[in-house]
Scaffold this motif. Structure first.
Motif, short mmCIF file in Angstrom:
data_model
loop_
_atom_site.label_atom_id
_atom_site.label_comp_id
_atom_site.label_asym_id
_atom_site.label_seq_id
_atom_site.Cartn_x
_atom_site.Cartn_y
_atom_site.Cartn_z
N ALA A 10 18.32 5.59 34.14
CA ALA A 10 18.04 6.60 33.24
C ALA A 10 18.14 6.20 31.90
N ALA A 11 18.95 5.23 31.30
CA ALA A 11 18.93 4.63 30.01
C ALA A 11 17.46 3.72 30.03
N GLY A 36 13.72 3.76 27.42
CA GLY A 36 13.26 2.72 26.59
C GLY A 36 14.58 1.64 26.27
N VAL A 37 15.70 1.88 26.66
CA VAL A 37 16.92 1.00 26.19
C VAL A 37 16.75 -0.13 27.24
N PHE A 80 16.61 12.53 35.17
CA PHE A 80 16.93 11.16 34.66
C PHE A 80 16.24 11.19 33.05
N ALA A 81 15.29 11.71 32.99
CA ALA A 81 14.62 11.67 31.64
C ALA A 81 15.63 12.44 30.56
N LEU A 91 21.66 9.27 26.54
CA LEU A 91 22.19 7.92 26.31
C LEU A 91 21.90 7.35 25.15
N SER A 92 20.32 7.38 25.16
CA SER A 92 19.49 6.54 23.95
C SER A 92 20.12 6.96 22.72
N ALA A 93 20.05 8.10 22.50
CA ALA A 93 20.56 8.84 21.31
C ALA A 93 21.96 8.54 20.78
#
Length: 381
Positions: free
Chosen positions: A41-42, A46-47, A358-359, A365-367
């Motif tokens: 998911a992360a 883009g992570v 997932f998105a 997570l990314s934030a």
């Protein structure tokens, strides 16, 4: 050590939990979907993700855009972290995301890499007894942030001073699901599910899940919903004897409740497509994997009003919430849900896509990683 301009933020997700069965890495990836799903998911957001998993076997592999490193670490004092220290020096991540509360190991990790912020994500933990709180307090003193499925779940840790009240709290579920919607009638043909409505239970038969309260409510609901059926998937069955006795003693339950026991994961998805209502009586959950799966299938939930379920259902925006242990309230909720608009399934699936897919989990997570890294500052390389 900070993310360079033009490259993706790099998160190392760590798990100090060792498999008691000492399975090999590929077996663990198949057996522990959350390990894979959270990382992917992360990654899809883009992570750059590296997973570091405590394991008796040493192996590095790449699956689904994620690098996995299996190695022994986390037990036996500082020397057991030597391999982990070398690996982190090579990987040079921007944030460390520790799955679960491991205060001793987390403190050692923070000492090894003081320049990298550490995030701890709850996995159904509870505050320790008072004689262990000082140890936890010291172990978590340098944590940069914590993540819970529901922000409210952090309160007992703050009240017992295990966590500092100033520690940032993020509201992120423990996992997501690959389940999806499907044709209800076809699923009913495949599974043999009947009933109007058909209720589905997916969870252990234990005191926390409280199946006896659910059975009492189902029995009462049959006065209004005479064609109601209940299907129960479960792994462990501490209360199986009591459940069977309750069913045998009640003519409204005999022949109406099917105890399916342990069911293959792919069949759970088909059962969720075939059912009309997902029901569970949990008193405490870290997140609620089976509830997340039900939402992924568009199956309307009727679940207890506990912090994680409130968040997962959008504070009851999809489905219905009822007080723990209150069979009369559950009966009313089942009757109302049994007459719900079928379009609710579309709304339930839409909620899952927006908040739990997932998105969605990847964005959260990314934030979190970006905010935690920014607060930690950018020390000189």
């Amino acid at each position: 050590m900070t993310a360079a301009v033009g490259r993706a933020l790099h998160a190392a997700q760590l798990s100090f939990f060792r498999d008691p069965g000492e399975r090999k890495p590929l077996e663990l990836l198949a057996a522990w979907p959350t390990l894979v799903d959270v990382a992917q998911a992360a990654s899809q957001a883009g992570v750059t993700v590296s997973v570091l998993q405590a394991c008796t076997h040493i192996q590095a592999l790449r699956e689904g855009g994620v690098n996995y490193h299996f190695l022994p670490f986390g037990t036996g004092g500082a020397r057991s972290l030597a391999g982990l220290e070398r690996l982190l020096a090579d990987l040079r991540p921007d944030v460390l995301h520790v799955h679960g509360f491991f205060p001793h190991e987390t403190a050692a990790l923070a000492r090894l890499t003081p320049q990298i912020p550490v995030i701890v994500q709850d996995h159904a933990s509870r505050p320790p007894p008072f004689w262990r709180r000082a140890l936890w307090r010291r172990g978590l003193a340098h944590v940069a942030a914590v993540a819970f499925c529901a922000r409210e779940q952090a309160r007992p840790f703050v009240e017992t001073r295990v966590l500092d009240a100033a520690t940032p709290v993020y509201e992120i579920p423990e996992s997501t699901s690959r389940f999806g919607t499907g044709d209800r009638l076809e699923a009913r043909r495949e599974t043999g599910v009947t009933g109007e409505p058909a209720l589905l239970w997916v969870g252990h038969l234990d005191e926390n899940k409280d199946p006896l309260t659910v059975l009492a409510a189902v029995s009462a609901a049959t006065r209004v919903l005479p064609d109601l059926r209940l299907y129960c998937c479960f792994g462990t069955g501490r209360l199986l004897g009591a459940v069977r006795a309750r069913i045998d003693a009640d003519p409204e339950l005999r022949g109406r409740v099917q105890l399916l026991g342990r069911v293959a994961h792919e069949r759970v998805e088909r059962l969720m497509r075939a059912a009309d209502v997902f029901v569970l009586g949990s008193h405490h959950e870290g997140s609620g994997y089976s509830l997340i799966e039900a939402l992924a299938c568009g199956l309307p939930p009727v679940v207890t009003d506990i912090p994680s379920f409130r968040v997962l259902t959008g504070r009851g925006a999809v489905g219905r919430l009822w007080p723990c242990g209150d069979s009369a309230a559950l009966t009313r909720a089942l009757v109302a849900a049994g007459r719900a608009d079928p379009a609710l399934r579309t709304a339930v699936r839409g909620h899952f896509v927006r908040e739990l897919s997932f998105a969605a989990v990847g964005r959260k997570l990314s934030a979190m990683y970006a905010e935690v890294r920014e607060r930690a500052g950018a020390p000189a390389e």
